[in-house]
Structures are given as C-alpha cells and as structure tokens.
Design a protein around this motif. Structure first.
Motif, PDB file in Angstrom:
ATOM      1  N   VAL A 160      57.600  23.569  -7.135  1.00  0.00           N
ATOM      2  CA  VAL A 160      57.411  22.115  -7.086  1.00  0.00           C
ATOM      3  C   VAL A 160      55.975  21.722  -6.754  1.00  0.00           C
ATOM      4  O   VAL A 160      55.428  20.814  -7.372  1.00  0.00           O
ATOM      5  N   TYR A 161      55.386  22.402  -5.795  1.00  0.00           N
ATOM      6  CA  TYR A 161      54.059  21.940  -5.349  1.00  0.00           C
ATOM      7  C   TYR A 161      53.009  22.217  -6.429  1.00  0.00           C
ATOM      8  O   TYR A 161      52.534  21.310  -7.088  1.00  0.00           O
ATOM      9  N   VAL A 224      49.683  11.928 -20.410  1.00  0.00           N
ATOM     10  CA  VAL A 224      49.753  12.537 -19.066  1.00  0.00           C
ATOM     11  C   VAL A 224      49.880  11.418 -18.041  1.00  0.00           C
ATOM     12  O   VAL A 224      50.839  11.348 -17.293  1.00  0.00           O
ATOM     13  N   SER A 225      48.907  10.543 -18.024  1.00  0.00           N
ATOM     14  CA  SER A 225      48.997   9.349 -17.177  1.00  0.00           C
ATOM     15  C   SER A 225      47.788   8.441 -17.417  1.00  0.00           C
ATOM     16  O   SER A 225      47.908   7.437 -18.093  1.00  0.00           O
ATOM     17  N   ASP A 427      45.546  15.695  -9.275  1.00  0.00           N
ATOM     18  CA  ASP A 427      46.590  14.941  -8.572  1.00  0.00           C
ATOM     19  C   ASP A 427      47.550  14.305  -9.580  1.00  0.00           C
ATOM     20  O   ASP A 427      48.761  14.284  -9.378  1.00  0.00           O
ATOM     21  N   ILE A 428      46.954  13.782 -10.642  1.00  0.00           N
ATOM     22  CA  ILE A 428      47.737  13.062 -11.647  1.00  0.00           C
ATOM     23  C   ILE A 428      48.458  14.055 -12.573  1.00  0.00           C
ATOM     24  O   ILE A 428      49.618  13.850 -12.947  1.00  0.00           O
ATOM     25  N   SER A 431      51.370  15.611 -10.710  1.00  0.00           N
ATOM     26  CA  SER A 431      52.446  14.624 -10.596  1.00  0.00           C
ATOM     27  C   SER A 431      53.266  14.602 -11.883  1.00  0.00           C
ATOM     28  O   SER A 431      54.508  14.613 -11.861  1.00  0.00           O
ATOM     29  N   ARG A 432      52.568  14.626 -13.009  1.00  0.00           N
ATOM     30  CA  ARG A 432      53.245  14.602 -14.308  1.00  0.00           C
ATOM     31  C   ARG A 432      54.036  15.898 -14.516  1.00  0.00           C
ATOM     32  O   ARG A 432      55.163  15.861 -15.036  1.00  0.00           O
ATOM     33  N   ARG A 434      55.461  17.658 -12.262  1.00  0.00           N
ATOM     34  CA  ARG A 434      56.681  17.578 -11.440  1.00  0.00           C
ATOM     35  C   ARG A 434      57.729  16.636 -12.031  1.00  0.00           C
ATOM     36  O   ARG A 434      58.915  16.966 -12.049  1.00  0.00           O
ATOM     37  N   THR A 435      57.270  15.486 -12.529  1.00  0.00           N
ATOM     38  CA  THR A 435      58.266  14.556 -13.105  1.00  0.00           C
ATOM     39  C   THR A 435      58.860  15.162 -14.380  1.00  0.00           C
ATOM     40  O   THR A 435      60.056  15.007 -14.638  1.00  0.00           O
ATOM     41  N   ARG A 438      61.419  17.794 -13.381  1.00  0.00           N
ATOM     42  CA  ARG A 438      62.675  17.153 -12.969  1.00  0.00           C
ATOM     43  C   ARG A 438      63.478  16.717 -14.184  1.00  0.00           C
ATOM     44  O   ARG A 438      64.679  16.946 -14.274  1.00  0.00           O
TER      45      ARG A 438
ATOM     46  N   PHE B 327      55.356  11.797  -9.110  1.00  0.00           N
ATOM     47  CA  PHE B 327      55.838  12.669  -8.039  1.00  0.00           C
ATOM     48  C   PHE B 327      54.574  13.343  -7.486  1.00  0.00           C
ATOM     49  O   PHE B 327      54.193  14.433  -7.884  1.00  0.00           O
ATOM     50  N   LEU B 329      52.273  14.983  -4.568  1.00  0.00           N
ATOM     51  CA  LEU B 329      52.552  15.889  -3.460  1.00  0.00           C
ATOM     52  C   LEU B 329      51.252  16.598  -3.096  1.00  0.00           C
ATOM     53  O   LEU B 329      50.560  17.114  -3.974  1.00  0.00           O
TER      54      LEU B 329
END
Lengths: 443, 443
Positions: A160-161, A224-225, A427-428, A431-432, A434-435, A438, B327, B329
């Motif tokens: 996850v991390y 991505v974001s 960071d971004i 985050s992507r 991880r989402t 999920r 998400f 972290l």
C-alpha cells in the motif's frame, strides 16, 4: 479467523496470572476477573457474549503484564494491540468520520491513561467498554489488517505505501524497460496501473503511439492526476532556442543530470513526449539508475560515497521565464540518504551546480575527487544506457532517482527536434497507484 | 582590495618553502619558481604582468603544501581557492554561459589533476594558465564573494540562501505579527519583500485590506509567482460543506494541525483570505510555532523529543475531490530533523494520522505518551496564540513550521463564514525573495 483467542493485558489489575478460558465458559471467566472489570461487565451497558457457531474457539484471558489487548489465532500467532492505540482509533461515529476517513477524536481532552473496563467478542467483533465510559467496536478483519507484527507491517508497506524500487544496470535494461500503448493507458485502468507500477519500481517506462499533438502529454498527465508546475511552467518545450536561459533548450549535448536539483521539493517524475526526433545522428537519451550507482559506490568506494552523501552542494538556477525572474537555490548532497541511511534522492547537474560552495576549504578537493568518481560511474557503459525515442514516445522516468542526458544533434529546416516536457510529483503518482490498486482489488 | 597577495600552493613542486615576493619583483619570483612553472611562464602564450597603480601591493608566492591558490589581503586575511574549484568554475565563454548562468564545462573529459602552469594578477583580475592549456580569469571581487572562510560563507547563506528563522512564543507574538497593506504589496516590490521576509523569519504575517473578491488571493499569489496545486485544487474554499471529505470544510472546531502531512512534498506556505468572518462567537485562528515548541521539548523533555523526531508515523488522506479519488500516504516523524539535527518540518494532525501504525509494538505506548506531551505543548497558552481575522485579511503562515487550528463557529443565513485558501512552495517564495533582494540592491 475460525480460531481466535482474546487476551486483555491489564495494568489495572494486580493479578499476574494468565487465564485461558473458552468463550463458552465466559461466565466462569467473568467470575475470575478483577473486581473492577467484573463490575463493568455487569453494569448492563454492554451486550453479553453468547455462543455463536463462529465463536466456538474464542477464548479470553487477563494479565497485568502490559497495557495491551491480545488476539490469538489457533495457530499460535498472537496479535497484540495497545489499549491507547485502540481507544485512539475507535471507529464509532463520534470518534471517526467515515466520509472524511478521519479521526475526529479530540486530543485536547484525550486521557492517555484510558483502560478497558470490559470487553467481549461476538460475530468477529471485539467490543470494548473504556474507563472513560466510551464503547468501541473493531472487526477482527480491521484488527488483523493493522497487526503490529513485522511481517504484516512490511506487507502493508510494500502493498500500500510504496512499491519496492528495483535497481538496474545497463545489462538489466532491456528487460527493465517496459512499453505501454498510449490508447491503452488512457482507456484502461489496469494499463494505467501497470505503467505507473513500472515507473515506481524501475524508475523508467515508455508510453508509445501517442498522437503527435502538443496537448497529448497533458491528457496523459491528467489521467494520473495533475502536472507539477515549476518556474518553467506546466508543460515546457524542449527544442533548440538560441536565446534560452536553460541549457536543455539547446541542441548541444546535454550532460547527465537530474532536473531541478535547486528545488528542495524537486519534481518526482519527468515526462518527455517526442513530437519530432532528429532523423540524423544524435538526440539520443542517456539514462543511469543512481539507486544502482549509489549501491556500487557504497560497497566499493565507501569513502567516496560518504563524501557524496554528506557534503552540502549549492544547486542554483538564475534567469527569467515568461517575464518572471527566478533565483532558485538549494543546498543538498549529490546523493541524499534519508534519516535511516537509505537512498532518498540524487542531485547531479554540472550546469546547475553553483560557483558558491559553502563547505570548509579542506573538504573541497576531496569532494571534487569523489564527484569525478561519481561522474565516471554515471557514464560507465555498465551503468548508463543510450537509446533514441521515436515520435509518439513519452519517456517517463523518476527524477528523484535517475540521471539523464542527451547526445547533441543538428536541426535542419525540415527536421527540428521537438519534445514537450512536464513533471508529476510522486505524492500524486503514488496516490493514484493506491486508488487504482483498490479499484482493481489488488489491496 | 588595495593590498592583495597571491600565492600558489602547488603539489607539482617539491619545494616546501613559502616565498613572499612583491609583484614588482616578479622577475626574481619567476626565477625562483620550480622548473615546470618557469617553463610555462616563459612559453609566450600568456600576457606578462606589468606594474599598475592598483597593483603596487600585489605579491605572489609558491609553496607545495596543498593544491590551493591563496589571495592575501594587507590585513593578513588569506583567501584560499583550490585549483580544481577554480578550473571547474572558469568564467570564460567556453566554460560558462552567462545567459544560462550555468557551467557548461564537460565533466566527462574534465581532468581533476589539472594544475596552474602560470598565473598573474592585473587590474584586479587573476589570470591562470592551466596545465590543460586553458586560460581562466577571475575578478578579485568574484573571488572575494566566494571566499571559503566560515564568516563569508555564513554571511552568504544568511543573506542569499535562506533567512534565519526566529522562533516565537505567545508572549512574543504581538511584536512578531507584522501586517501589510494589500495594495502596497501588490504595487511595491519593497513591501512585497517585507511581507515575504516576515513570513520567512517568523512563519506568519497578515496582508490586510484585500478586496473581498474570490480572485484576489490568486492575484497576491501570482505577485509571488504561482500557486502550489494539491489534490484539493489551486484555490480551495474553506466553508461549511456538509458533504465534504475534509474536516476543515466543517464548522466544527478544527484541532491544531499542519496541512497535508500525507505529502512528502507538502505545501510550504498557507494563504487564507477571509471573505466573510463569523460575527458571533468562534471562527478564531489558533497558531503555534513548532520551531519554538521543538526547542522546548528538546531542552526539557529530551526523551519525548527523541521519540517524536524518530518514530515514523503514517499520515493519510483518503477521499474524492472533483471526481478524482485520492489515497495519499506518507510516513514521517511528527518533528522532522534534517540530517544535521536541525528542525526541518512539523507533522501534526489527528484527522490525518492513519489507523495503520507500522512501528514495533513496544514503541506504541511511549509514542502516544510523547504525542500527548507534544499536544499539551501545542495548546499551551505560553505557546499558542488565538486571534480572529477580519474580512480582507489574508493570513499567511509557514506550513512546514507552524501548527494551526480554528475554534468552532455557527453559520447563520446572513453570516456564512467563508475563506479562500491557497498554497505557495518555499522553493518559489525564496526564489522571489532573492530576486527582490537583488532588485532592491540588498545583495
């Protein structure tokens, strides 16, 4: 989860005896609890445990060793949770807002001496009544996911991390460099994930078959974001501009470097969309994995590594872009370790290394010698790869980890090399990742 | 600069004697040089030194102690420059591009054993002919600015690199909080500089009398350079939104925190433009200088400080904003030190501290106890200040250094509290400070 024991390890009780009693004997267990706990279990505010087909093996015990509750599987694994952590992470609606996914418990009034007055387990839910009168419930699944065992924590961190980074040499590169189709990445979440995973693990990947249009890089970045802006803007053009204030915007060879070492918060990922490639000689990309190089230096040249990882160098960028003057300056070693001695970031750039060098005089010559060894390692054919992207390729690489360069080229009237560049922040990107994980049921 | 000596300290010669000879005796000096140097001085490729009215006191000497050239003032101060640093920083047009303000010298072919074959000084310019045949010239002013003395380096770092941060307690706050007029900051570079200087030094400042329009914060941010975007966008609205995924967007009290601890590269400066303030009770800002608090903890609670500055905490933000899931972290201690043990960053946020806590079980309870002490210190009236901004105020503060919070408030139909927020990065703010300092002739 078929065989669970539960244990309260309590400083509130003076009884040091460990009691293991099956859940079905809970009445006996309760009668053996210290007076305070018995009182709480009988105060009528909490539901009484009852026999349940999934709970046949659940047992409870009390001791006074530590301020910890233990959940024990039938295989002997004991999962332990400090009281204070449980109280702090109460999942009830007044302590945790599921919409915000945030703890709302007020720490100004939080009592760190909180202790459990009673507990029971039912339908795989651990219920605790606390000394402050509050009641908490935790599913065993939730507890298992947060187990404090080293194995579980390592799995969580890797899953996850952040993905573990895999260092590579030039010989590894052919198997390391993954290529993804632009349309697939735009349309498929799985492909998007696979691209970002390759980028996180190896620090490099190519998205190919991108339409030759200036707005397509932004489309990919937005998938991505969002783009990380710098003083060079969001997108930047890499082409021969005689009046430029940045050496990348020339046709000369571009020495190995990492971008923007003069930012404390330097961009994490470099995206370079090739619109027009030189059809003649030159314009090749050079790439070296500094994670790999730093490991080699650490092992075979420990003194060099120590100098490179502890000497503060001044990185700078002075100029003007779109009418705004800038004077960026950051002091940081060439190889940055985190507090725990792990590789954290590379800074390498002849063009952005400032003439000011604020270190003791006697450290200067040793630093230059170490820097020369580092330079050799970056250009060493065992470490450095050279390849040429084609129009439609988006070369993506980790700017925190890799050094990159370019061989010189010659523009002609009908063949003017032209790239569009942009940055993303890790960071971004993470985050992507991880989402997406999920969404794809990977975590 | 009226009295300059120059000294070559050369490993190329085996002669360890220090010779101090006035420039006017240069012929004698040359005749005493080691053979190699004499040869070079006579090869005719370099201009010969000649007497000059400003050079009456210039002297030169040779020794074999270190690979260093020394420039000595009449007051006895000796400024030393390693050969390799001089060669690396050659300011000629083939080694340095003044338009790029970048070194262009190619380090693939750079010879670190380079040494000076000859040198002379004339019109306050040091000229060196190198063993690789290259010639370099440096003005003495340029050399003086880059002197390797500790005093000079500290001055440079404080004047140009970063302003020293001045910690403050609640008692200091009335004299610490500087207020600036919005129109002045927009129109005057000096006012803009003064605002950014206060922000850098104290971590807090207010720009007041801002027009009550949603686009004015962007105007101010663009005056600095550009906004740092996060997954909440560039500007964000702070107002009561029942369906929010962020606790700041409620009317409830907002516990002390620093924003976005779940970013490795978290925003450096927080800007909050008050458009509508609560006319009733509440809506007050709470601020604590964690640089100050960390010093207190380090001195009076060293064990607590050690735990807070070494224990990795998991900070998270999970939700959805404008249709994009996130998400975030990041694992980082509550108080981050740099590699040299100096305060680098604060992370504090009950709402963004994750339920996963990947540390050894035995460290959990001590961490919670340390965290409770930290919490007490953050809310301690000796450290924390409370004040209410008025419409038109832009509260700016250092998000790397300060913790902030808000008292709860109640909206009414005619009084709905409304702020606009945005972030800046210190990389960008410091760049602007430096360009302003140059423009205002402060450096």
């Amino acid at each position: 989860m078929n065989a669970i024991f539960i244990q309260i390890v309590s400083l509130a009780s003076k009884n040091t005896t460990i009691r293991k009693l099956p859940q079905i004997y809970r009445k006996n267990y309760v009668s053996n609890l210290p007076k305070m706990l018995v009182k709480c279990l009988h105060n009528g505010n909490i539901s009484q445990p009852h026999s349940h087909k999934n709970n046949n093996d659940i047992k409870a015990k009390v001791s006074t060793i530590d301020e910890v509750i233990q959940v024990q599987s039938a295989d002997g694994n004991v999962l332990k949770y400090p009281w204070i952590w449980l109280r702090d992470n109460c999942q009830c609606s007044s302590c945790f807002n599921p919409k915000l996914q945030s703890r709302t418990i007020d720490w100004r009034t939080f009592d760190i001496s909180v202790n459990p007055k009673s507990l029971h387990i039912n339908n795989n839910i651990l219920s605790i009544e606390w000394s402050d009168g509050h009641c908490s419930e935790f599913t065993l699944k939730w507890l298992h996911e947060r187990s404090f065992t080293k194995d579980n924590q390592e799995k969580w961190l890797n899953d996850v991390y952040r993905l573990p980074k895999i260092p590579w040499s030039a010989a590894d590169f052919p198997s390391v460099l993954k290529k993804f189709d632009y349309s697939d990445v735009i349309q498929s979440d799985k492909c998007l994930y696979e691209w970002l995973k390759a980028l996180a693990e190896y620090g490099v990947a190519i998205v190919e078959n991108t339409p030759i249009q200036e707005d397509q890089l932004r489309k990919l970045a937005n998938r991505v974001s969002f783009i990380k802006r710098t003083h060079y803007g969001e997108e930047f053009e890499v082409r021969n501009k005689p009046d430029t204030t940045n050496v990348a915007y020339l046709s000369t060879p571009l020495q190995m470097h990492a971008d923007l070492p003069y930012y404390e918060y330097k961009p994490g990922v470099n995206l370079l969309h090739c619109l027009v490639q030189t059809t003649g000689e030159g314009g090749d990309n050079l790439l070296t994995d500094c994670l790999h190089v730093s490991k080699i230096l650490k092992e075979f040249h420990p003194e060099v590594y120590k100098i490179l990882s502890t000497t503060l160098v001044e990185w700078s960028d002075i100029g003007e872009e779109r009418g705004m003057k800038f004077f960026s300056l950051y002091r940081s070693p060439a190889i940055c370790e985190d507090r725990w001695g792990q590789f954290a970031r590379v800074n390498y750039s002849q063009q952005q290394r400032y003439s000011h060098f604020s270190i003791p005089l006697e450290d200067v010559i040793p630093w230059y010698k170490a820097h020369a060894t580092f330079t050799q390692a970056l250009y060493d054919p065992k470490n450095m790869v050279q390849f040429k992207t084609k129009p439609g390729d988006i070369l993506s690489f980790d700017n925190i980890r890799l050094a990159h360069g370019r061989t010189g080229y010659t523009d002609t009237k009908s063949n003017e090399r032209h790239l569009i560049g942009a940055y993303l922040d890790w960071d971004i990107v993470y985050s992507r990742i991880r989402t997406l994980k999920r969404q794809l049921n990977l975590i």
